[in-house]
Every structure is written in C-alpha cells, then in structure tokens.
Write an enzyme that holds these catalytic residues in place. Structure first.
Site, PDB file in Angstrom:
ATOM      1  N   GLY A  37       0.792  -1.215   0.000  1.00  0.00           N
ATOM      2  CA  GLY A  37       0.000   0.000   0.000  1.00  0.00           C
ATOM      3  C   GLY A  37       0.830   1.273   0.000  1.00  0.00           C
ATOM      4  N   SER A  38       0.129   2.404   0.001  1.00  0.00           N
ATOM      5  CA  SER A  38       0.781   3.695  -0.197  1.00  0.00           C
ATOM      6  C   SER A  38       1.629   4.141   0.983  1.00  0.00           C
ATOM      7  CB  SER A  38      -0.275   4.768  -0.493  1.00  0.00           C
ATOM      8  OG  SER A  38      -1.186   4.900   0.589  1.00  0.00           O
ATOM      9  N   GLU A 118      -1.007 -10.327   4.203  1.00  0.00           N
ATOM     10  CA  GLU A 118      -0.541  -9.424   5.256  1.00  0.00           C
ATOM     11  C   GLU A 118      -0.713 -10.052   6.635  1.00  0.00           C
ATOM     12  OE1 GLU A 118      -1.312  -5.109   3.054  1.00  0.00           O
ATOM     13  OE2 GLU A 118      -2.874  -5.984   4.296  1.00  0.00           O
ATOM     14  N   LYS A 136      -5.726   7.944   9.748  1.00  0.00           N
ATOM     15  CA  LYS A 136      -6.006   6.527   9.991  1.00  0.00           C
ATOM     16  C   LYS A 136      -6.276   6.233  11.466  1.00  0.00           C
ATOM     17  CE  LYS A 136      -5.173   5.986   5.668  1.00  0.00           C
ATOM     18  NZ  LYS A 136      -4.026   5.264   5.144  1.00  0.00           N
TER      19      LYS A 136
END
Length: 239
Positions: A37-38, A118, A136
């Site tokens: 992911g980013s 993951e 987040k």
C-alpha cells in the site's frame, strides 16, 4: 507548518525504519515482512536506503503482494517465501500500513486487497510495526472504513447472509478500470462491510473467520503493533 497526507506517510515510514534500527528491532541479517500500500511503500524505500548506506546487510524480505515484490525487485532487496528454509516460517519483524487504527492499536487492513498475505506474515512475526498518517487514527473500527473480507467466490451468497446477521451491510468490491469484481492475488473475491455502531473487533475477527467460505477478514487484533502515526504538524506519535 502543515504537511500533506503523502508527506505524513513518508515521515511515518522514515521515522519507523530509523527508530526500529536504533532500538535494535531492525538489524543486519534479519528476516522482515514487508506490507502493501501507499504507506508501506515509503517504508520499503527507506529500508533500501539504509541497506544502500551500509547500515544494514543481508536483510531477507517476505512480501505480501505483487506490488511489494516488484518494488523489492527494482530496489534489489532479496525476496523469499515464508516457506523457504532460510526463513523457516518465522520473521523477526513485519512493517506495514493500516486503513484504520484504534486507541488500542487494533487495526483494519485490506484496502489494497492483500489482507490474507498481510495477516499470514504479521502473525508469524516476533514484532509488528505500523506506519500511518493521522487520518487513519480513529476511536472505533468498522463504522467508517469498510472491513474487507476475503471470500471463496462460490460462497458469496451464504457468507453475505451470515455477515448480515452481525448487523453489517455488505458490498462486493468492484474493480477500477476492470469490469467485474476485484480478484485478489489468491484468486478470491472481497466483500467490504460496515456497521452502523462500533463492534468488538477481537470478537468479530474470530466470528467472521469462523464462517464457512470466509478466507480471512481485515481485523488485526491478535498481535498488537508499535504504531508510528505522523501528523500534519510534522510530529510523529509512537504508541
């Protein structure tokens, strides 16, 4: 001073890698899981920089997606399977991003559809670190960012029926620039589910995983990470 979300992600990743090196959690010869992911990608980049400057040597990586595998290939970080004898199904540390993190460091992950790999990597690690921007960090999980649930395609209707019994709404994740549903690296589908009210994430992780046809869900509650949360003011909260 105010920094953007992208800048926060880089700050969190660099702070995490450098701090984990200084406190001995990242070391030469280690076996490390690398997320997707980013936010995880800047951590991979920073790990490479610390290998390139001679701080780290002989680092062995286990990756969680094709995205991370390609990044390691480009940077020259050697990649292994968790099953390889040199890894032995055991990692010293996994570092990854998260879609949501609550006050108790429980997580929602899987926005990039890599939740199964993951979780396999994270739950086979001695230590776990999460990097995130401040957006987040939330009070409760599962009411704003949808919880991903990876399912066997043939069980789609029956799994949705059981998930609705928990009070969740369910949506089959559709592809972007692709007709039809998202297909994971493992050949499965993703349901994105939400609750109107907060749920007990640890209890719900076990409950969802017990449904026949569910491969894995995106609640991560069994291994509490150290979280590195970058903020718009340029500071990083470590908790």
């Amino acid at each position: 001073m105010s920094i953007s979300k992208d800048e926060q992600k880089v700050l969190a990743a660099r702070t995490a890698i450098d701090t984990l090196i200084s406190n001995g959690k990242i070391f030469s010869g280690m076996k490390i899981g690398l997320g997707t992911g980013s936010t995880a990608m800047p951590a991979v980049q920073r790990l490479y920089e610390r290998i390139a400057d001679g701080t780290l040597k002989d680092v062995k990586a286990v990756v969680t997606s094709f995205q991370t595998s390609l990044a390691c290939e480009e940077l020259g970080i050697p990649v292994y399977s968790l099953n390889d004898k040199v890894i032995g199904a055991h990692l010293d540390l996994t570092i990854d991003g998260a879609d949501e993190i609550d006050v108790n460091n429980n997580l929602i992950k899987g926005g990039g559809a890599a939740l199964l790999r993951e979780k396999i990597v994270a739950y086979n690690s001695d230590n776990y670190a999460i990097v995130a921007d401040e957006s987040k960090s939330v009070k409760d999980l599962g009411t704003k960012f949808p919880l991903p649930v990876e399912i066997i395609p043939d069980a789609r209707v029956s799994v949705i029926r059981e998930l609705k019994k928990t009070g969740a709404s369910c949506v089959l994740r559709e592809g972007v620039k692709k007709a039809g549903p998202v297909i994971t690296d493992n050949g499965n589908m993703i349901l994105d589910i939400l609750w109107e009210k907060a749920v007990d994430s640890a209890e719900m992780e076990a409950k969802i995983d017990s449904i026949t046809g569910v491969v894995e869900c995106g609640f991560f509650t069994k291994l509490k990470p150290t979280a590195f949360i970058a903020k718009a003011d340029g500071s990083v909260e470590i908790r």
